[in-house]
Scaffold this motif. Sequence first.
Motif, PDB file in Angstrom:
ATOM      1  N   UNK A 160       0.823  -1.205   0.000  1.00  0.00           N
ATOM      2  CA  UNK A 160       0.000   0.000   0.000  1.00  0.00           C
ATOM      3  C   UNK A 160       0.859   1.258   0.000  1.00  0.00           C
ATOM      4  N   UNK A 161       2.167   1.101   0.263  1.00  0.00           N
ATOM      5  CA  UNK A 161       3.063   2.260   0.235  1.00  0.00           C
ATOM      6  C   UNK A 161       3.725   2.409  -1.143  1.00  0.00           C
ATOM      7  N   UNK A 162       3.724   1.347  -1.983  1.00  0.00           N
ATOM      8  CA  UNK A 162       4.364   1.399  -3.300  1.00  0.00           C
ATOM      9  C   UNK A 162       3.425   0.828  -4.366  1.00  0.00           C
ATOM     10  N   UNK A 163       2.307   1.461  -4.596  1.00  0.00           N
ATOM     11  CA  UNK A 163       1.349   0.912  -5.556  1.00  0.00           C
ATOM     12  C   UNK A 163       1.801   1.030  -7.003  1.00  0.00           C
ATOM     13  N   UNK A 164       2.829   1.878  -7.271  1.00  0.00           N
ATOM     14  CA  UNK A 164       3.258   2.111  -8.647  1.00  0.00           C
ATOM     15  C   UNK A 164       4.039   0.945  -9.233  1.00  0.00           C
ATOM     16  N   UNK A 165       4.496  -0.032  -8.423  1.00  0.00           N
ATOM     17  CA  UNK A 165       5.291  -1.140  -8.932  1.00  0.00           C
ATOM     18  C   UNK A 165       4.536  -2.454  -8.795  1.00  0.00           C
ATOM     19  N   UNK A 166       3.292  -2.450  -9.206  1.00  0.00           N
ATOM     20  CA  UNK A 166       2.458  -3.633  -9.005  1.00  0.00           C
ATOM     21  C   UNK A 166       2.954  -4.844  -9.784  1.00  0.00           C
ATOM     22  N   UNK A 167       3.574  -4.643 -10.956  1.00  0.00           N
ATOM     23  CA  UNK A 167       4.011  -5.791 -11.764  1.00  0.00           C
ATOM     24  C   UNK A 167       5.406  -6.300 -11.421  1.00  0.00           C
ATOM     25  N   UNK A 168       6.122  -5.657 -10.494  1.00  0.00           N
ATOM     26  CA  UNK A 168       7.502  -6.010 -10.175  1.00  0.00           C
ATOM     27  C   UNK A 168       7.548  -7.215  -9.223  1.00  0.00           C
ATOM     28  N   UNK A 169       8.318  -8.228  -9.626  1.00  0.00           N
ATOM     29  CA  UNK A 169       8.515  -9.400  -8.769  1.00  0.00           C
ATOM     30  C   UNK A 169      10.010  -9.665  -8.629  1.00  0.00           C
ATOM     31  N   UNK A 170      10.511  -9.595  -7.413  1.00  0.00           N
ATOM     32  CA  UNK A 170      11.907  -9.911  -7.132  1.00  0.00           C
ATOM     33  C   UNK A 170      12.012 -11.382  -6.737  1.00  0.00           C
ATOM     34  N   UNK A 171      12.678 -12.164  -7.574  1.00  0.00           N
ATOM     35  CA  UNK A 171      12.856 -13.592  -7.312  1.00  0.00           C
ATOM     36  C   UNK A 171      14.131 -13.753  -6.478  1.00  0.00           C
ATOM     37  N   UNK A 172      13.999 -14.329  -5.276  1.00  0.00           N
ATOM     38  CA  UNK A 172      15.102 -14.379  -4.312  1.00  0.00           C
ATOM     39  C   UNK A 172      15.562 -15.815  -4.059  1.00  0.00           C
ATOM     40  N   UNK A 173      16.798 -15.923  -3.596  1.00  0.00           N
ATOM     41  CA  UNK A 173      17.352 -17.241  -3.230  1.00  0.00           C
ATOM     42  C   UNK A 173      16.887 -17.613  -1.827  1.00  0.00           C
ATOM     43  N   UNK A 174      16.350 -18.812  -1.646  1.00  0.00           N
ATOM     44  CA  UNK A 174      15.893 -19.213  -0.308  1.00  0.00           C
ATOM     45  C   UNK A 174      17.011 -19.737   0.594  1.00  0.00           C
ATOM     46  N   UNK A 175      18.189 -20.047   0.026  1.00  0.00           N
ATOM     47  CA  UNK A 175      19.280 -20.616   0.823  1.00  0.00           C
ATOM     48  C   UNK A 175      20.596 -19.939   0.444  1.00  0.00           C
ATOM     49  N   UNK A 176      21.604 -20.189   1.286  1.00  0.00           N
ATOM     50  CA  UNK A 176      22.970 -19.763   0.951  1.00  0.00           C
ATOM     51  C   UNK A 176      23.644 -20.851   0.132  1.00  0.00           C
ATOM     52  N   UNK A 177      24.500 -20.454  -0.791  1.00  0.00           N
ATOM     53  CA  UNK A 177      25.198 -21.440  -1.610  1.00  0.00           C
ATOM     54  C   UNK A 177      25.810 -20.783  -2.831  1.00  0.00           C
ATOM     55  N   UNK A 178      25.876 -21.553  -3.909  1.00  0.00           N
ATOM     56  CA  UNK A 178      26.386 -21.046  -5.176  1.00  0.00           C
ATOM     57  C   UNK A 178      25.388 -21.341  -6.297  1.00  0.00           C
ATOM     58  N   UNK A 179      25.372 -20.455  -7.274  1.00  0.00           N
ATOM     59  CA  UNK A 179      24.510 -20.649  -8.444  1.00  0.00           C
ATOM     60  C   UNK A 179      25.135 -21.732  -9.310  1.00  0.00           C
ATOM     61  N   UNK A 180      24.450 -22.854  -9.464  1.00  0.00           N
ATOM     62  CA  UNK A 180      24.961 -23.940 -10.307  1.00  0.00           C
ATOM     63  C   UNK A 180      24.136 -24.116 -11.573  1.00  0.00           C
ATOM     64  N   UNK A 181      23.077 -23.323 -11.707  1.00  0.00           N
ATOM     65  CA  UNK A 181      22.269 -23.372 -12.920  1.00  0.00           C
ATOM     66  C   UNK A 181      21.528 -22.069 -13.124  1.00  0.00           C
ATOM     67  N   UNK A 182      21.468 -21.601 -14.372  1.00  0.00           N
ATOM     68  CA  UNK A 182      20.748 -20.357 -14.693  1.00  0.00           C
ATOM     69  C   UNK A 182      20.124 -20.503 -16.059  1.00  0.00           C
TER      70      UNK A 182
END
Length: 405
Positions: free
Chosen positions: A206-228
């Motif tokens: 309700x404080x940032x209604x201008x970015x309704x379509x923005x989705x930040x995909x986050x890592x759920x764990x610590x580690x290394x990226x082994x696939x992209x």
Amino acid sequence: MNITKKHVLIGVSAIALLLAGGFAVKSFTSTPKLVVAKAGDGHDHGEGEEHEEEGGAIRMDAATITRSKITLVEAGPAPVSRDIRVTGTVVADADKMVHVTLRVSGIVTEVHKRLGEPVLPGDVLLVLDSRDLADAKAEYLSALRQNTLAATTLSREEGLWRKQVSAEQDYLTARAAAETAAIALAAAKQRLTVLGLSPAEIAGLDKQPFSLGRLEVRSPIAGRVIGREAVRGELLAAEKEVFSVADLSSVWVELPVYAADLPAVKEGQPVSLTGQGGRSAEGKVVAAGATLDPQTGAARVVAALDNGDGEWRPGDFGSGSIQAGGEMADIAVPASALQVLNGDNVVFVRNAEGFEPRVVEVGRRNSRFAEITFGLFPGEQVATGNTFLLKAEASRGEASHSHAH
């Protein structure tokens, strides 16, 4: 005339006897010399000559032993288990790996992490612009405002009803509307959670209604990226796997084990693995293989290895052994203590001057220990590690002894 012939015959006979006796004496006196030469291995040793390396003994003081990185161990009881030889492939630990999958379709606007890059929990992997997410957020904001209005109306109607200003029916209607609004708000919030928004992100909508379509995909764990599987500007569908993240502080090794050896494999048994460049690691069996592959006739046995130093990577190959259990040996030495000298198994036993190469008989053995059935007493110290240096010294001593005369 007859007398003269008689004397001549007697003289000839005497000379023949003397010659025959001389040959007999020469023959008997020469034979012992040949026997003595054979017993002495063809060497004539001068009086007072010393042979410090006789028998391959090696003179070495404590400082030289330390400098040569030769370690000492005492012969004694040790487990000599059956080794099952295996080769395997390193894979990520499935219990410490996640596949990050999109829950909504959209266009990739930002990519924040590359292959091999370390990540922490909550790090942004990519940013998605999604119309479906914008609709879900708008629905939530609408439900939030409806719930606030319904709650205010209920509070006012309840006050009027208690003061007997309005009818009870008005109060009940307001209460039903408030409950309906609360249910709609909860459903809208749950939808956003399913689409991947965190509670903090939902609370701040309700404080940032201008970015309704923005989705930040986050890592759920610590580690290394082994696939992209994402690039900027790409339109991705829901259920698309975009990143794989693994904690590689421990890894698995998949080891095919054939049916003949499988009954001896149990969970918890030690595993030794050696890879390219001399890398080695110790682990344990975590899965003993419940089924056989009909194509190969082997079961999939999985071992877990500690990988805190990061030496092992998914895709690496290694060979080693599963220590499938066995009885204790009364006298055993590390396998690295054994060397072959002149076709015999030998160990180098510590003595006052240095080391004595001693021929031993070996019983059961595996990649770590060897049982000694003859030639060694419990408690005697033997060399282990860099014993090839001692073997070289012993061989050089024997060679110089053979050619010095």
